[in-house]
Enzyme design. Structure first.
Site, PDB file in Angstrom:
ATOM      1  N   GLN A 131      76.442   8.606  82.807  1.00 31.37           N
ATOM      2  CA  GLN A 131      75.107   7.990  82.748  1.00 31.37           C
ATOM      3  C   GLN A 131      74.097   8.863  82.014  1.00 31.37           C
ATOM      4  OE1 GLN A 131      74.670   4.981  83.589  1.00 31.37           O
ATOM      5  NE2 GLN A 131      76.471   4.580  84.857  1.00 31.37           N
ATOM      6  N   ASP A 147      79.949  15.054  85.319  1.00 27.17           N
ATOM      7  CA  ASP A 147      80.211  13.660  84.974  1.00 27.17           C
ATOM      8  C   ASP A 147      78.997  13.113  84.233  1.00 27.17           C
ATOM      9  OD1 ASP A 147      80.487  10.936  84.839  1.00 27.17           O
ATOM     10  OD2 ASP A 147      80.755  10.618  86.986  1.00 27.17           O
ATOM     11  N   HIS A 203      79.642   8.600  91.872  1.00 26.69           N
ATOM     12  CA  HIS A 203      80.364   7.348  91.649  1.00 26.69           C
ATOM     13  C   HIS A 203      81.755   7.517  92.277  1.00 26.69           C
ATOM     14  CE1 HIS A 203      82.577   4.357  89.210  1.00 26.69           C
ATOM     15  NE2 HIS A 203      81.403   3.814  88.931  1.00 26.69           N
ATOM     16  N   LYS A 244      79.475   2.932  77.475  1.00 22.05           N
ATOM     17  CA  LYS A 244      78.090   3.019  77.944  1.00 22.05           C
ATOM     18  C   LYS A 244      77.190   3.604  76.853  1.00 22.05           C
ATOM     19  CE  LYS A 244      79.502   3.950  82.733  1.00 22.05           C
ATOM     20  NZ  LYS A 244      79.615   2.648  83.352  1.00 22.05           N
ATOM     21  N   CYS A 289      79.700   0.961  92.956  1.00 29.65           N
ATOM     22  CA  CYS A 289      80.790   1.929  93.087  1.00 29.65           C
ATOM     23  C   CYS A 289      80.288   3.253  93.631  1.00 29.65           C
ATOM     24  CB  CYS A 289      81.528   2.137  91.762  1.00 29.65           C
ATOM     25  SG  CYS A 289      82.326   0.653  91.184  1.00 29.65           S
TER      26      CYS A 289
END
Lengths: 148, 423
Positions: free
Chosen positions: B220, B217, B140, B243, B381
């Site tokens: 997600q 990261d 991202h 999220k 993104c």
């Protein structure tokens, strides 16, 4: 006619699939690049301007149906017009797609097929990208405009 | 839904000891009951942000109605209650990702700020001219740009691990990039544009064998699978509250305590100091050193409640449910003529990116919205991913714990409508 049918009228779909003036003008003396970072619409506008009048216009690039059809119909409608006439036309077009005025078919002629855009505010940028690029091309050469 | 798949679903439900009652779960999310453009809302944009259960909405309301006060400051009762609620949210997060200590959990605005914190604090102290930072092609923008800024400032070099045609990280290429110049690796747990699940444990091991720290990261990943930072052994892990069925404006940076201790503050201000004089300021201890100013107290409490909610269903069960729903969706969408799925990794989380031949993703999105279906269209993104696959944009359906097969069926019907409009 539903909102959706009004947005994607046959004329719009036709121009998006078979855009007019979809070519690079080898003898262009004004060009500009337009980009919509939100959805990746990306166009080049080529102009041949003489005596403050657009003698010829072409465009290249890729994007959604609305942006491409808008570029195609725009090229048809600005040919032979002066800078001042184009500005008046752009303002009327912009007022129509943002719902500020009711579509007046007589003045906007074929451009009134974009009247459905006013029901889809997020698509206004798509419909106006080619116009912003055109104005940038008239103002300066080789400038990139974005919708942001 | 076909008769066969309905039968299959019934069988799954009957044979399962612990029924995943999605209809019951949906009732917890008030927003899902509404109509959009006259059609029942089908919310398939969970990778952008997820919807909030009533418990999260209620706890934020209750906090402001009954507990609102500043933390770590006052001796008065409300301040103590607010502090306790904020700190117990930190403990909830610690347990959620199996960190070793509460102080390894830093509240930030989201994954983006977490990465920026590491780039600004760890990066500025430990990255020198000529050093290399490794990221991947599927990142991202939030895991690209902070490192570019750092590299520009420090005259360091950004290295990018390529991905294959299925959207999987090429581990052999990663191996080749690791060198004595590498000072940090920062890679997504799950790709937001492709859904690929990266082998984070292997990625960490390979870097650690050369003494290189790794940031993962998890924006997600955290909402969709159990995350265990101790087992993964990553040095930093970031994720976002919004999220994970929590509020916006709150997220987590996990860092190993000894690394956080060595890092300078990220921002200066109140709460991050022990004492201030014009001659010398002493910084507060970890994690407060990194939490300057009044934090998002309601957000942290909301996130704690969201985690509690997710735990009450169980991430293992959510993961199993979403995987099954993803394979159902993949199969159903693949059957549509002219669809090309972008991102076909063997290990995937609930993200389905696709393009429809001859129709721009933006036009797909407009028609789907008209049918009440919310999904993301654009470059997500992650422009390098789009360039890698040679597409300007994709449509992306991303699943959450409340999505159903019926909603996938509605998506398929709406895609046929798109084809009808643009035929």
């Amino acid at each position: 006619m539903s909102d959706l049918q009004e947005l994607y009228q046959q004329v719009v779909l036709d121009h998006s699939k078979r855009p007019r003036n979809f070519r690079k003008l080898e003898d262009a003396n004004h060009t500009a690049e337009g980009y919509n970072p939100l959805c990746g619409d990306h166009y080049h506008i080529y102009l041949k301007v003489e005596d403050n009048t657009v003698k010829d216009v072409g465009f290249e690039g890729a994007g959604c149906a609305i942006s491409k059809a808008s570029a195609s119909l725009m090229t048809d409608s600005v040919k032979g017009k002066s800078r001042a006439e184009i500005e008046i036309l752009f303002n009327k077009f912009h007022d129509m797609i943002t719902g500020k005025v009711e579509p007046t078919s007589a003045e906007l002629e074929k451009l009134s097929v974009f009247s459905g855009v006013r029901e889809f505010p997020v698509r206004v940028k798509c419909a106006s990208l080619a116009w912003h690029t055109l104005r940038a091309a008239l103002d300066a050469e080789g400038k990139t405009v974005t919708t942001e | 839904m076909t008769a066969l798949s309905r039968q299959k679903l019934t069988q799954t439900r009957e044979t399962s000891h612990d029924i995943y009652d999605v209809e019951r779960i949906r009732e917890d999310f008030p927003i899902l009951g509404q109509k959009v453009n006259g059609k029942p809302l089908v919310y398939l944009d969970n990778a952008a942000t997820s919807q909030k259960p009533q418990a999260v909405i209620d706890v934020i309301k209750t906090y402001y109605a009954t507990e609102n006060s500043n933390i770590h400051r006052g001796v008065h009762t409300l301040s103590e209650r607010a502090t306790r609620a904020y700190e117990s949210a930190r403990s909830e997060v610690k347990r959620f990702i199996n960190a070793q200590e509460d102080r390894e959990i830093i509240f930030v605005r989201g994954s983006t700020e977490g990465i920026n914190l590491v780039a600004n604090s760890y990066g500025r102290k430990f990255i020198q001219s000529g050093d290399e930072i490794i990221i991947s092609w599927m990142e991202h923008h939030s895991n690209i740009v902070p490192w570019q800024l750092l590299c520009e400032e420090k005259d360091a070099v950004l290295r990018v691990v390529p991905i294959n045609d299925d959207g999987e990280l090429m581990l052999n290429e990663y191996e080749k990039l690791l060198s004595t110049r590498t000072k940090l690796v920062s890679i997504a747990h799950v790709s937001n544009a492709l859904g690929s699940i990266n082998p984070v444990k292997t990625i960490v091991e390979m870097a650690h064998s050369r003494g290189i720290p790794v940031l993962i990261d998890g924006a997600q990943a955290a909402p969709h699978m159990p995350v265990d930072v101790t087992e993964m052994d990553c040095d930093f892990y970031v994720f976002s509250g919004h999220k994970l069925y929590g509020p916006t404006g709150i997220g987590i940076l996990y860092g190993k305590a000894h690394l956080l201790e060595d890092m300078p503050p990220y921002q200066g201000g109140g709460d991050m100091i022990k004492s201030v004089t014009f001659e010398k300021t002493l910084y507060n201890v970890v994690p407060y050193k990194f939490e300057a100013g009044t934090p998002n107290i309601a957000g942290a409490i909301g996130l704690g409640t969201a985690i509690h909610y997710v735990n009450s269903i169980g991430l293992e069960r959510i993961n199993a449910y979403e995987r099954e729903l993803l394979s159902y969706a993949t199969e159903a969408i693949s059957e549509i003529k002219g669809i090309r799925i972008i991102g076909t990794a063997k290990e995937k989380a609930g993200i389905l990116s696709f393009i429809l031949e001859g129709v721009h993703a933006h036009d797909v999105g407009t028609v789907l919205d008209h049918e009440g279906i919310a999904l993301r269209t654009g470059h997500h993104c992650a422009q390098p991913v789009m360039q890698r696959f040679g597409v300007p944009a994709t449509a992306r359906a991303s699943l959450g714990l409340y999505n159903t097969r019926e909603e996938i069926d509605a998506l398929v019907r709406a895609l046929y409508k798109v084809i009808e409009v643009f035929r």
